[in-house]
Scaffold this active site. Structure first.
Site, PDB file in Angstrom:
ATOM      1  CG  HIS A  19      -1.933  -0.983   1.363  1.00 32.75           C
ATOM      2  ND1 HIS A  19      -2.077  -1.804   2.452  1.00 32.75           N
ATOM      3  CD2 HIS A  19      -2.924  -1.334   0.507  1.00 32.75           C
ATOM      4  CE1 HIS A  19      -3.115  -2.604   2.277  1.00 32.75           C
ATOM      5  NE2 HIS A  19      -3.645  -2.354   1.098  1.00 32.75           N
ATOM      6  CE  LYS A  43     -12.420  -7.183   1.893  1.00 31.10           C
ATOM      7  NZ  LYS A  43     -11.181  -6.562   1.409  1.00 31.10           N
ATOM      8  NE  ARG A  92      -2.786  -7.620  -4.343  1.00 29.88           N
ATOM      9  CZ  ARG A  92      -3.521  -8.018  -3.320  1.00 29.88           C
ATOM     10  NH1 ARG A  92      -2.977  -8.133  -2.132  1.00 29.88           N
ATOM     11  NH2 ARG A  92      -4.796  -8.323  -3.473  1.00 29.88           N
ATOM     12  CB  SER A 130      -4.338  -6.599   4.725  1.00 26.99           C
ATOM     13  OG  SER A 130      -3.950  -5.373   4.169  1.00 26.99           O
TER      14      SER A 130
HETATM   15  O1  PNS Z   1      -8.955  -2.773   0.603  1.00 30.48           O
HETATM   16  P1  PNS Z   1     -10.219  -3.279  -0.022  1.00 30.48           P
HETATM   17  O2  PNS Z   1     -11.034  -4.044   1.000  1.00 30.48           O
HETATM   18  O3  PNS Z   1      -9.972  -4.065  -1.281  1.00 30.48           O
HETATM   19  O4  PNS Z   1     -11.104  -1.984  -0.442  1.00 30.48           O
HETATM   20  C1  PNS Z   1     -12.402  -2.079  -0.970  1.00 30.48           C
HETATM   21  C2  PNS Z   1     -13.094  -0.685  -0.940  1.00 30.48           C
HETATM   22  C3  PNS Z   1     -13.078  -0.139   0.453  1.00 30.48           C
HETATM   23  C4  PNS Z   1     -12.359   0.252  -1.855  1.00 30.48           C
HETATM   24  C5  PNS Z   1     -14.556  -0.863  -1.445  1.00 30.48           C
HETATM   25  O5  PNS Z   1     -15.216  -1.844  -0.697  1.00 30.48           O
HETATM   26  C6  PNS Z   1     -15.350   0.457  -1.353  1.00 30.48           C
HETATM   27  O6  PNS Z   1     -15.189   1.337  -2.171  1.00 30.48           O
HETATM   28  N1  PNS Z   1     -16.180   0.602  -0.301  1.00 30.48           N
HETATM   29  C7  PNS Z   1     -16.973   1.798  -0.046  1.00 30.48           C
HETATM   30  C8  PNS Z   1     -18.454   1.588  -0.373  1.00 30.48           C
HETATM   31  C9  PNS Z   1     -18.695   1.693  -1.870  1.00 30.48           C
HETATM   32  O7  PNS Z   1     -18.553   2.724  -2.490  1.00 30.48           O
HETATM   33  N2  PNS Z   1     -19.082   0.543  -2.475  1.00 30.48           N
HETATM   34  C10 PNS Z   1     -19.371   0.437  -3.898  1.00 30.48           C
HETATM   35  C11 PNS Z   1     -18.135   0.028  -4.678  1.00 30.48           C
HETATM   36  S1  PNS Z   1     -18.457  -0.141  -6.399  1.00 30.48           S
END
Ligand code: PNS
Length: 164
Positions: A19, A43, A92, A130
């Site tokens: 990150h 999650k 990745r 992570s």
């Molecule tokens: O580190 P991660 O868990 O891969 O991140 C995922 C994240 C937080 C970027 C995604 O779940 C997100 O954008 N969540 C916020 C809610 C949202 O906008 N959801 C619609 C996504 S299309």
């Protein structure tokens, strides 16, 4: 000239050196990088939101033009509020692509003007995640090359607290 702001969203549970590599790369392309922990994640996190935010803030404090925060609700709404022109996501391996592509296109449907920019971390971080870092730490493995020192300390502390 307009300031170019980008959001780097994630769960950051916890932040890894992968990150951090993406954050540093993003600072070369944008004037301002907002690293943002999603509050509305499906999650179940290992670290609390406050802990993740604190860890992030500590790690990015010496990187110019980078701030750490969190956001409720939809990412695109937060990006619009911050007048960001783009969202950064790290890629990745090919298996990351399918979900990332879906998310990028959904975000575009929701807010047309916000672009998603994919960045590849340095090769040595390709295998890092992570969840693997947490598993290795939980099983007593060495994680000092995978995460910043402060994150390693936080992991050890949290694992001790959870075992009590
Ligand atoms: O580190 P991660 O868990 O891969 O991140 C995922 C994240 C937080 C970027 C995604 O779940 C997100 O954008 N969540 C916020 C809610 C949202 O906008 N959801 C619609 C996504 S299309």
């Amino acid at each position: 000239m307009d300031m170019r702001t980008v959001i780097y969203p994630g769960s950051f549970d916890p932040l890894t050196n992968g990150h951090l590599d993406v954050i540093k790369r993003a600072t070369k392309l944008f004037d301002r990088v907002i690293v943002a922990v999603a509050e509305s994640s499906s999650k179940k996190p290992f670290f609390t939101l406050a802990e993740r935010k604190r860890m992030l803030a500590g790690v990015v404090k010496d990187i110019p033009n980078v701030t750490a925060t969190s956001f409720p609700g939809l990412l695109v709404d937060f990006a619009a509020k911050k007048k960001a022109c783009a969202i950064i996501r790290g890629l990745r391996v090919v298996s990351d692509f399918e979900f990332e592509f879906q998310m990028a296109l959904m975000n575009r449907r929701l807010k047309e003007r916000i672009e998603t920019v994919f960045m590849m971390p340095r090769g040595k971080y390709i295998y890092l995640s992570s969840s693997l870092v947490k598993e290795v730490a939980r099983l007593g493995g060495e994680v000092s090359t995978f995460v910043p020192d402060s994150v390693e300390r936080a992991l050890r502390k949290k694992l001790r607290a959870k075992r009590r």
